[in-house]
Design an enzyme around this catalytic site. Structure first.
Site, short mmCIF file in Angstrom:
data_model
loop_
_atom_site.label_atom_id
_atom_site.label_comp_id
_atom_site.label_asym_id
_atom_site.label_seq_id
_atom_site.Cartn_x
_atom_site.Cartn_y
_atom_site.Cartn_z
N GLU A 68 0.85 -1.20 0.00
CA GLU A 68 0.00 0.00 0.00
C GLU A 68 0.88 1.24 0.00
O GLU A 68 1.99 1.22 0.55
CB GLU A 68 -0.89 0.02 1.25
CG GLU A 68 -1.81 -1.18 1.37
CD GLU A 68 -2.41 -1.29 2.77
OE1 GLU A 68 -3.30 -0.50 3.09
OE2 GLU A 68 -1.97 -2.16 3.54
N LYS B 155 2.26 4.58 1.33
CA LYS B 155 2.37 5.13 2.70
C LYS B 155 2.03 6.61 2.65
O LYS B 155 2.86 7.44 2.26
CB LYS B 155 3.77 4.90 3.26
CG LYS B 155 3.91 5.27 4.72
CD LYS B 155 5.27 4.89 5.26
CE LYS B 155 5.38 5.23 6.73
NZ LYS B 155 5.26 6.68 6.99
N ASP C 222 1.48 10.35 3.58
CA ASP C 222 2.21 11.25 4.47
C ASP C 222 1.21 12.18 5.15
O ASP C 222 0.92 13.28 4.68
CB ASP C 222 3.23 12.06 3.66
CG ASP C 222 4.30 12.66 4.55
OD1 ASP C 222 4.33 12.34 5.74
OD2 ASP C 222 5.11 13.46 4.04
N TYR D 290 -6.92 2.06 6.30
CA TYR D 290 -6.00 0.98 5.93
C TYR D 290 -6.06 -0.24 6.86
O TYR D 290 -5.27 -1.17 6.68
CB TYR D 290 -4.57 1.48 5.85
CG TYR D 290 -4.05 2.15 7.11
CD1 TYR D 290 -3.85 1.42 8.28
CD2 TYR D 290 -3.73 3.50 7.14
CE1 TYR D 290 -3.36 2.01 9.43
CE2 TYR D 290 -3.24 4.12 8.27
CZ TYR D 290 -3.06 3.36 9.42
OH TYR D 290 -2.57 3.96 10.56
N LYS E 23 10.98 3.21 3.02
CA LYS E 23 11.04 4.66 2.90
C LYS E 23 11.79 5.03 1.62
O LYS E 23 12.86 4.48 1.33
CB LYS E 23 11.75 5.27 4.12
CG LYS E 23 11.12 4.91 5.45
CD LYS E 23 9.67 5.31 5.56
CE LYS E 23 9.47 6.80 5.71
NZ LYS E 23 9.82 7.34 7.03
N CYS F 157 31.44 22.54 30.27
CA CYS F 157 30.02 22.57 29.89
C CYS F 157 29.63 23.97 29.42
O CYS F 157 29.89 24.95 30.14
CB CYS F 157 29.17 22.15 31.08
SG CYS F 157 27.39 22.31 30.77
N CYS G 189 27.03 25.34 32.33
CA CYS G 189 27.37 25.59 33.74
C CYS G 189 28.88 25.67 33.98
O CYS G 189 29.30 25.88 35.13
CB CYS G 189 26.77 24.51 34.63
SG CYS G 189 27.50 22.87 34.40
N CYS H 12 28.42 16.28 30.82
CA CYS H 12 28.49 17.12 32.02
C CYS H 12 27.87 16.32 33.15
O CYS H 12 26.72 15.88 33.05
CB CYS H 12 27.72 18.43 31.81
SG CYS H 12 27.56 19.41 33.33
N CYS I 155 23.33 21.22 36.82
CA CYS I 155 23.48 21.92 35.54
C CYS I 155 22.10 22.38 35.07
O CYS I 155 21.18 21.55 34.91
CB CYS I 155 24.11 20.99 34.51
SG CYS I 155 24.15 21.68 32.84
#
Length: 668
Positions: A113, A115, A117, A222, A310, A404, A407, A422, A427
């Site tokens: 079938e 697909k 979107d 479907y 896909k 980091c 922080c 980190c 943080c």
């Protein structure tokens, strides 16, 4: 006109208009001009206004959009809406075919079938009447968008048979509707929708159904969530049944005898894709036989009997102008490419994931490079490679920081990990991301608490941890930018409603390392109460099949923290539920139930129990409820009007019960 005469005419008009609507929007074969349809619709509308008692839920007048909703309520799907695994090339498909044939045998056929979107939806019918429509949500729970789905004219408000069922489909916006909508938006100076998928999803999640009604959406059905009462034996038969009931299905589907025919189908639609009047992003391949589907089963997330191929991702060239750094809730520092804006697969892309420093080195990515970008699976933008031959010498090499970016704490690379992390528990970036995770759909699912609102609340110091969410007041919320009276009240209602969530939602929301949504549910089922889980030791945890050593260590370490115990205490004081509310799990080896370890099939109409209720009770007693009869079936429960499944059970000599025996064994 008296009421009796009016009733006859109203029924006549409803029947005519529903037939004309079906011919136009489903069959694409209108038998009357639009002007005649409009005249009859006006007459019906006037008569229903004059005689309100004659207005019914399946009347064509009920498609125009009703009152504005306050918010979308959550609804439970009758059976889970699973997502599909993906295939990206021929080898992936051949591997899928090999796995299928190893389990189901070589005599297997497929249904292919397109697909679509769009937005996955579930439609529920009671005695032939459309009563509920919902989004997919997390697969188990979706949002009630019935009012918006009523506006889609290809969705029948009443079926051709008085049957009760839940069906699945994809709502979408045709290309013509999308172009017309964006033209109107441009004329109003509004931002255009990026693609038809976003436009469809945005239309169906409007609280004002009149907006959805104005956007000319469509739908293809479907699947049937439970084929038990339909008597069909294959997916292709289920699709044919949907046609006969008045649903709109995609006629481009094809039954394929083997994987070679599947490949031919895919090649055809890869070429023809641009000529369709709606967007597709791939091909769905399903094993046709329902018995084979049952034998193949499912994983926690997707069926083993279906896969989505896909289409190859569109690739474009753009410039990488900078590399940004973000800190996730687990402390991982992730680099992101900042790009010169470029259109990829229907949307404008400005950012693409670079994953980690090793990938940047491996692909030799430098700031200022010309790069090839694609969307993985048509969704997530990523940098494919660098066009090194276009370098000018002005490109700059990138180096990950030692501290980091949020922080300034030292970044570390843990043993066996690629990522820099980190490890400062205070943080701010980790706290903020943890809050966003806590309110997300698969966790506490708090409507209205998106990333922007969480960031606002955090930057205003109104929340520092998840327990603070349950201390928020109307006065605090109303001060936030773009937070109106109604939004503030709705947000407080949503926060209050989340307190009733089952334990697994809270466990997942806490963000314990290595504990995903599935593991959270397993833990909730096994321990049932938060107190029992908190005191569980390593041995108790690893004794559970799905809980590995790493996860067990992580759970024990988390609940050993005084901060974690204090947080749980605060949530408990706020009224957040700490118990599992789903079907109780009874280990097969310790259950003395007759259902323990047995495969049970329910067929026909049950009088004393709802089918879902019976299914939950059987599964809670260690049984497995299947949708089809096979040699592996142990017990068949035959209700009223049981059809082909009963006949097959008799043919195979299986144990058959009536509903009275079921009720007796369930002790209800």
């Amino acid at each position: 006109m008296d009421l009796q005469t009016a009733e006859i005419r109203v029924k006549e008009l409803q029947k005519l208009l529903n037939q004309y609507n079906y011919e136009y929007h489903v069959l694409d074969q209108p038998s009357v001009p639009d002007s005649e349809y409009d005249t009859l619709l006006r007459e019906l509308n006037e008569m229903e206004e004059q005689f309100p008692k004659l207005k019914t839920a399946d009347s064509p007048t009920q498609r125009v959009g009703g009152e504005i909703l306050e918010m979308f309520e959550k609804v439970q799907h009758q059976s889970q809406m699973l997502s599909l695994g993906n295939a990206f090339n021929e080898q992936d498909l051949r591997d899928f075919d090999r796995r299928v044939r190893q389990s189901a045998g070589d005599n297997v056929s497929y249904v292919c079938e397109l697909k679509i979107d769009g937005l996955a939806v579930s439609l529920r019918y009671q005695d032939g009447l459309f009563i509920l429509g919902a989004t997919r949500g997390d697969g188990s729970t979706g949002e009630n968008i019935t009012a918006n789905l009523r506006t889609i004219r290809s969705i029948p408000l009443r079926l051709n048979r008085d049957i009760s069922m839940e069906v699945r489909g994809e709502a979408f916006m045709p290309k013509s509707s999308f172009e017309a909508l964006n033209k109107v938006k441009a004329e109003k100076g509004e931002e255009a929708f990026a693609n038809p998928r976003n436009a469809a999803a945005g239309s169906l999640r409007q609280l004002d159904p009149r907006i959805a009604a104005s956007r000319n959406l469509d739908v293809f059905l479907y699947g049937v969530s439970d084929t038990g009462e339909t008597g069909v034996q294959s997916h292709s038969e289920a699709l044919d049944l949907l046609d006969t009931l008045g649903f709109k299905t995609n006629k481009e589907r094809q039954k394929c005898a083997n994987i070679e025919e599947v490949m031919t189908y895919i090649q055809h639609w890869t070429n023809e894709r641009p000529n369709l009047q709606y967007d597709i992003d791939g091909i769905v391949i399903k094993v046709d036989s329902l018995e084979d589907q049952e034998q193949l089963g499912t994983t926690a997330k997707s069926p083993r009997w279906a896969i989505a191929y896909k289409f190859p991702a569109e690739e474009v060239v753009t410039t990488l102008i900078a590399i940004d750094l973000s800190v996730g809730r687990t402390g991982v520092v992730t680099p992101t490419a900042i790009l010169t804006p470029v259109r990829v697969a229907g949307t404008t892309v400005q950012r693409a994931s670079l994953h980690n420093e090793d990938l940047i080195r491996e692909k030799d990515i430098k700031i200022g490079d010309q790069v090839v970008v694609k969307k993985a699976g048509d969704i997530i933008p990523e940098v494919v490679n660098v066009l090194a031959d276009r370098r000018t010498g002005e490109e700059v090499e990138f180096h990950m920081p030692t501290h980091c970016p949020e922080c300034a704490s030292d970044l570390v690379r843990l043993d066996g990990e690629v990522a820099l992390r980190c490890i400062n528990p205070k943080c701010p970036a980790q706290i903020r991301e943890g809050l966003i995770h806590f309110v997300s759909r698969n966790a506490m699912n708090i409507d209205g608490l998106g990333e922007k609102v969480i960031s606002q609340l955090f930057s205003e110091n109104l929340i520092q941890d998840v327990a603070d969410l349950y201390k928020l007041t109307y006065e605090q919320l109303i001060q936030l930018e773009r937070m109106g009276e109604k939004s503030a009240n709705n947000l407080l209602l949503a926060i209050e409603a989340s307190k009733a969530n089952s334990l697994e939602k809270l466990l997942f929301g806490l963000g314990i390392r290595h504990v995903g949504a599935k593991a959270a549910k397993t833990l909730a089922q096994q321990f049932e109460k938060m107190d029992a889980l908190i005191t569980a030791d390593y041995e108790q945890l690893t004794a559970i099949n799905e809980i590995g050593e790493k996860m067990a260590d992580s759970i024990v370490n988390y609940f050993g923290l005084e901060e974690a115990k204090a947080l749980i205490g605060e949530l408990q004081s706020a009224g957040v539920n700490m118990e599992y509310q789903g079907p109780k799990l009874i280990p097969i080896e310790s259950s003395d139930s007759i259902f323990a370890g047995k495969t049970v099939v329910l067929t026909g109409k049950l009088e004393k129990l709802k089918r879902n209720e019976a299914k939950e009770k059987i599964e809670a007693l260690g049984g497995n409820v299947s949708g089809s009869v096979s040699k592996k079936t142990d017990i068949v429960i035959a209700g009223e009007d049981a059809g082909s499944k009963l006949a097959k059970a008799q043919e195979l000599g299986l144990e058959i019960w009536d509903e009275e025996r079921l009720v007796e064994e369930l002790n209800v």
